[in-house]
Structure formats: C-alpha cells, structure tokens
Design a protein around this motif. Sequence first.
Motif, PDB file in Angstrom:
ATOM      1  N   MET A 147     -25.804 -10.025  37.901  1.00 24.55           N
ATOM      2  CA  MET A 147     -26.273 -11.039  36.975  1.00 24.55           C
ATOM      3  C   MET A 147     -27.399 -11.866  37.568  1.00 24.55           C
ATOM      4  O   MET A 147     -27.733 -12.899  37.031  1.00 24.55           O
ATOM      5  N   GLU A 155     -30.885  -3.344  34.429  1.00 27.32           N
ATOM      6  CA  GLU A 155     -30.879  -3.382  32.980  1.00 27.32           C
ATOM      7  C   GLU A 155     -32.180  -3.914  32.393  1.00 27.32           C
ATOM      8  O   GLU A 155     -32.419  -3.801  31.217  1.00 27.32           O
ATOM      9  N   LEU A 228     -28.051 -15.813  20.191  1.00 29.93           N
ATOM     10  CA  LEU A 228     -28.482 -14.421  20.304  1.00 29.93           C
ATOM     11  C   LEU A 228     -29.976 -14.467  20.582  1.00 29.93           C
ATOM     12  O   LEU A 228     -30.727 -15.055  19.810  1.00 29.93           O
ATOM     13  N   TYR A 230     -33.941 -12.954  21.817  1.00 28.58           N
ATOM     14  CA  TYR A 230     -34.892 -11.847  21.805  1.00 28.58           C
ATOM     15  C   TYR A 230     -36.018 -12.193  22.768  1.00 28.58           C
ATOM     16  O   TYR A 230     -36.431 -13.349  22.850  1.00 28.58           O
ATOM     17  N   THR A 235     -37.059  -7.586  21.776  1.00 30.24           N
ATOM     18  CA  THR A 235     -35.934  -6.779  22.234  1.00 30.24           C
ATOM     19  C   THR A 235     -34.769  -7.724  22.498  1.00 30.24           C
ATOM     20  O   THR A 235     -34.986  -8.798  23.059  1.00 30.24           O
ATOM     21  N   PRO A 236     -33.562  -7.349  22.093  1.00 33.64           N
ATOM     22  CA  PRO A 236     -32.433  -8.269  22.337  1.00 33.64           C
ATOM     23  C   PRO A 236     -32.267  -8.563  23.825  1.00 33.64           C
ATOM     24  O   PRO A 236     -32.433  -7.677  24.664  1.00 33.64           O
ATOM     25  N   LEU A 237     -31.944  -9.784  24.143  1.00 32.46           N
ATOM     26  CA  LEU A 237     -31.772 -10.175  25.536  1.00 32.46           C
ATOM     27  C   LEU A 237     -30.405  -9.722  26.048  1.00 32.46           C
ATOM     28  O   LEU A 237     -29.436  -9.676  25.310  1.00 32.46           O
ATOM     29  N   THR A 238     -30.364  -9.441  27.333  1.00 34.65           N
ATOM     30  CA  THR A 238     -29.086  -9.124  27.967  1.00 34.65           C
ATOM     31  C   THR A 238     -28.428 -10.436  28.369  1.00 34.65           C
ATOM     32  O   THR A 238     -29.088 -11.472  28.449  1.00 34.65           O
ATOM     33  N   PRO A 239     -27.117 -10.398  28.620  1.00 34.63           N
ATOM     34  CA  PRO A 239     -26.444 -11.642  29.018  1.00 34.63           C
ATOM     35  C   PRO A 239     -27.154 -12.350  30.174  1.00 34.63           C
ATOM     36  O   PRO A 239     -27.358 -13.569  30.141  1.00 34.63           O
ATOM     37  N   ILE A 242     -30.090 -14.216  29.018  1.00 31.05           N
ATOM     38  CA  ILE A 242     -29.749 -15.428  28.265  1.00 31.05           C
ATOM     39  C   ILE A 242     -29.398 -16.560  29.227  1.00 31.05           C
ATOM     40  O   ILE A 242     -29.782 -17.708  29.023  1.00 31.05           O
ATOM     41  N   PHE A 252     -22.749 -19.437  33.405  1.00 34.50           N
ATOM     42  CA  PHE A 252     -21.545 -18.775  33.939  1.00 34.50           C
ATOM     43  C   PHE A 252     -20.305 -19.660  33.882  1.00 34.50           C
ATOM     44  O   PHE A 252     -19.213 -19.201  34.141  1.00 34.50           O
ATOM     45  N   ILE A 257     -20.236 -14.967  27.397  1.00 38.65           N
ATOM     46  CA  ILE A 257     -20.454 -14.029  26.294  1.00 38.65           C
ATOM     47  C   ILE A 257     -19.097 -13.748  25.645  1.00 38.65           C
ATOM     48  O   ILE A 257     -18.149 -13.352  26.315  1.00 38.65           O
ATOM     49  N   GLN A 267     -21.377  -9.498  19.778  1.00 37.09           N
ATOM     50  CA  GLN A 267     -21.110 -10.383  20.907  1.00 37.09           C
ATOM     51  C   GLN A 267     -22.271 -11.375  21.027  1.00 37.09           C
ATOM     52  O   GLN A 267     -23.419 -10.992  20.855  1.00 37.09           O
ATOM     53  N   ALA A 268     -21.969 -12.593  21.369  1.00 38.77           N
ATOM     54  CA  ALA A 268     -23.039 -13.576  21.527  1.00 38.77           C
ATOM     55  C   ALA A 268     -22.671 -14.537  22.644  1.00 38.77           C
ATOM     56  O   ALA A 268     -21.499 -14.668  23.000  1.00 38.77           O
ATOM     57  N   ALA A 269     -23.685 -15.188  23.187  1.00 40.50           N
ATOM     58  CA  ALA A 269     -23.437 -16.205  24.202  1.00 40.50           C
ATOM     59  C   ALA A 269     -22.942 -17.460  23.508  1.00 40.50           C
ATOM     60  O   ALA A 269     -23.428 -17.823  22.451  1.00 40.50           O
TER      61      ALA A 269
END
Lengths: 366, 325
Positions: A147, A155, A228, A230, A235-239, A242, A252, A257, A267-269
């Motif tokens: 992370m 990723e 959520l 972008y 492009t959608p962001l990864t956790p 975010i 954290f 998420i 799934q969303a933050a």
Amino acid sequence: MHAIQQQFWSVREYLSPVLRESKFKEHGRITPEEFVAAGDFLTYKFPVWAWEKGDPSKARDYLPADKQYLVTRGVPCLRRATSLVYTDADEEAERMLSFGDEGKEDEWVETHAGRPALSESAANPGVIDDIPDDDAAGGVTGGIASMSLGGKGAEETPDLDEIPDMEEDDLEAGDEATAAPNTAQATGTGVIDSSQVEVAKGNLLQVRTYDVMITYDKYYQTPRIWLLGYDENRTPLTPSQIFQDVSADHAFKTVTIEPFPHSASLQAASVHPCKHANVMKKVIERMNSTVVADQLRQSSGPVTPGTKEKKKGWFGRKSAGGKETPQTPGEEDDVEGMRVDFYLVVFLKFIASIVPTIEVDSTTAM
Amino acid sequence: MPIVQFAPFSSLVQPSFWHELTKLKIDVLKLSDESLSIHGHYSAGKTIKDRETGNDIALGCNLSVGEDAFSKEFHAPPNAVPATGVFKNYNTIEEFKAADKTALFNKVADEIWAAVMTNKDPSILNRFLLIAYADLKKYKYYYWFAFPGFVAKPAWEITDGWRAADTVLSYEAMKAIHDDLAKSLKPYFLVRTNGKVPEVASVERYEDFFAGVPPSSQLVGFLDPSAIPENPGWPLRNLLAYLRSLSPATTASLRVLCWRDTEPPHAGSGWRSRFGVVEAGVPQEATDARPSAVGWEKNVQGKLGPRVADLAPMMDPTRLADQAV
C-alpha cells in the motif's frame, strides 16, 4: 477475518433499532427522518447533490425508497494530501475551525488549510519507495508494502503485455477540427486544461475526480461518507491511490475500503463513522449557542447586520434572504437554535478536514 | 479565420457500470454478443479554482456511463442530459481485437445521419458506441468508446474568437435563459432575443422559430460539456451538421451559445458560457450523402486504442482481504 467482521457489522446494523427521537443537539446523532430533512436541504441548496435509490434489493425501509443515499459526482481533487508534507513551520498555518464562537477549548484543527505544496514534493510527489520486504508471505509488513503511498506499486503500472496490442492509428485520419489536448494552454484566458496543468505551470497537479456518496448508518446513527475516485485519465483509483488523498492521520485508520451498502458488489473507501457523533456534537453545540444568541438578538430588536453576523446568522434563520427558505418542514419557534437541516452542511465541513484536497465542501460559496 | 476546434468527449465509466455489466453477463447475456442499447449522460463543463495558484482548472469534457446505463427507464441526473449508445460486448479478447470497428462505427454514424435526414430528430445526435471485453475472472474490462462527429468540409471557422457570453447578452437575458433551461434542460436549443425576454425553443423548430427574426437576434445553443474557453464541446459538431443539412439557406453563419451555466453564477465568479460566430465554408457540391465522421477515443497513451479498467484492487476478494487492517 475481514469478511466475518463485515458480516458482523451488517447483522449489527440490521438488529440495532431505528433511532426515533431527535437528539442531534445532545449527542450529535440524527434520526433517518432528520437525515432525509438535512439531505433535502442539501440538495435544494446545492444542486450538485442528488438523492439516489441504489439497488432496490438493498433499500433500507426506514428511508424513503427514492431517498436512500446522497451522491455528487466529479468532485475535483487537485493535489494529493500526501504531497502536503507536514513540517513544523506549518504549525502556524494551522487554522482552528471554530464555527463562530472563538476562544473556546477543543476546537478541531484544520491542518492543511491553504498551504502550498512544497516545491520538492511537487516535483517528486510523495514517492516513497516500496519497503524492501523479505517476508512477502503476508503479515503487516507485506500489507504496508503493497500500500506504499504514491509508490510505483505493481498495481499502478499496468502490465504492458495485458493491454491488447491493437492500436489502430489508421482507423481515422487526423482531423483538423478536433481539439488536441494541448491547444488550451496557449490561450491567454487563464483557464488551464486539467490534462495540461503540469506542462503549463511546472507545478505538478494531477486532477483526480471523486464520486462522493453519503449514506445513513443506522448503527452509529450518523451519516457516513463514501468515496470512489478516478485519475486524470478517468481510470478508477486503487485503494492505495485513494489513501493518497486522505490526510495522514486518517489513512488506514478511520478510512477503509468497505462494501457500499446500496450496491450488491461495489466497494468504496469510507470514513468510519464511530467518531462522527462526538465531533458533530461538539461543533453543533458551539454553533448552536451562537445561533441562539443571534436569534435572541434578532427577536429583541433590529440589529445592524455586520458582515460577521450575517454569516453566522445564516445557520439559524430560516428566511434571511427570502429565497433561502428551505423546503423542509419545521417548527416555527422564535428561538430554536441550529436546525437539523444544516447537519449535512456541517458534516461536509468536518469531512473536508479528513480529505483536505477533495473539494467535498461546496458550501464555502455560501 | 481559425478553424473551430471541438473538444472531444472523454469517457468516464463509473465502476458500478462494470459491476452491472458483470451481473448482466452472468445472469442474462451469457454468451450472447448482440448489440445492446445503453445510456450515458453529460453535463456542463466545470472549472475549479486552484486555491493555491488562483488558476482556473478546466475539468474534462466527460460523457459518463453508470450503473443505470442498461436500464430501460433511464433518467439523466440533475443538470445532465442523456445520450444513447450502442454497446457490444465480446466473449473473448481475440474477438474484441478482431472486431470490425470501421463497420460498427459507420453503422452508428449512418443511424445518426438517417435520423437527421428522415425525422429531423436531434435527440440522436450524441449517439455513441462502446465495445468491450470483460475478463470477469481477473476483474479487468477492456473497452473502447467512439463518439461519431461529422466532418464539415470545408471546416467551420470562427469569427472574432470565442468570448464570454455575457459580453453579448445582458445579465437579465442570461438569467432568463438559465431559468428556462433549469425547468427543462435540453442538449440543444434555440434562443431568440428580439423580444423583451429571450425565448428558448427546441432545435427542431429552427425554421419557424427564427422566421422573421433578424440574424443578430438568433442564437443556436447547446449544453457544452467542455470547459476550455477556446474549444466548444463535441456535441456542437453534430448540431452544426444537423442545421447545415436541414436549412442550408440560412446557416452559412451562425451565432453559437456554448451553455456552461447550469448553476447560476455565485459571488466572485461570472457567467461561464461562451459565445462565438461560426461560418461555414462554401461546399464544393450540394449533396445529401452522409459526411465522413471521426471520434474514436484515444487511450491513456494518446493513441487510438482501447482502454482497460482494472478493478481487481476494488473487487477481488483476496486483494481486499489484504487491504483490511
């Protein structure tokens, strides 16, 4: 483990009774009816917010079917919170959020207000190398490494061999009437195309956008915020991306998420709501006393409206400017203090301190 | 005179769209790769003030598809207008690669043109095409959008540049247009300003609405998803083609209003809409044949190629379990 926990949370939410009695001033929690009232006010006053129904099978019966949650889309986020490196010199830049009644203790601190990003970090936006990790099998180190904030984790760089090799530049000939992405920067109008910002300014901006949702959490009896994101290429962001937009104190910890409650699989933050009621209670208490004092003064005679009073009075008075009247039902008491309609407006200001670079608080324009 | 350059649409696919597609693929479509009808929407271009530098940043010229894209009763969100599209999902990456993209694109462009010529229907002008391949096991979605826009030959030119709309319209006139559009937002509209209050009408009424109205009181408007001052958004392109082909006699010069003010200006910011006078060149020969069209979206590398949405970090249960602390 996490799955079991989520299961437990959903059962707990299901079993916990719906809050009926309004006590938002005493403990900062609101009833579903008050959530709807506050949401109605928010959507009326700020049309960027809208009600959504969500997945009908996930509808909560204590909320109207067409008012399950609030959403606003395309909220811009110009910089990463992680690029706002916090130094001692910035201590003075801290701004106390006091909502009117200055000089009392335990105000909460808005740390990243108006601070320019350090030039060093602008050129090198908070890149932290992956932590070398021998113990890749998992555990805490493994989790943290994967992370790493702003790192070039696996990723983020798409696997090149996984993108189908099908560029077809002969698909259409160049077209003179299609604006190239860089035509905007040469103009003298002062508006910069988001994709060209870094070229134009030498100041790295990556304009992300967020879809922000507000749901009602029945267990904590508070609103709950969902994000959520972008990137600049939509492009959608990864956790982990975010988390770059969450202030370091909260990433954290309070922001995790989670499955979005009004969708079967999304799934969303989310900012965990366990502390919301306490913070909201404090803010509301303070605002309320100002508002009550204001209203008393209003009813006891004409006041010359200084600019300061005008701003404060907005939260309490119903029809300060004629068309400001909210469309929500309410009692006609002379002195009623802060109305619950403003709960979400205040809530957004609180959320803005957790995600300082996401412009969730459109209410500053008031 | 400079050529009018249109800001192309950028696709914005909400993750919920891919979730919806996954459900649809498993429960309904299965191995079918028939074309489906989908819905998207776009709204007025937005700028945001960077509080640190004071610059206005233009946000993208986006067309979004979300979870209700497959719904039969689609309603665009507030302050947005709907766009219909053709969606084709392939079962394998090989089929996706081998798809005859030119044929698919031309089919959509033909549909738009036919609707213009036969029914004068402007609602189809923003029709788009989306082809996709969903790798459900890896939570990866390959996709490619096309927004067909007709190429005017010779190209439209802009006289005197684009300027702020409130330099030609009074505050009251802007407010009247705003209030009218707030009641029913239209992707394309006409305004005549020869009366006391500007009147707004839908674009099909071009001939009779502007009959007897002096050209200096005519305005052709559209909801502009672009926020870049010098570039009107992509929808104007097909609107101009539409007007030019249906009313060739009166459309050699058009006064265009790029409407970007779905919210009225609040303190400190002016109206955002743009105004410009565009002129059509003299065509070589009059023809009813469909003009050529362009509009495949470029990918992240700026090439003509598909994009990929990797939702594994947000969908894959094992990856999510790693995330949980």
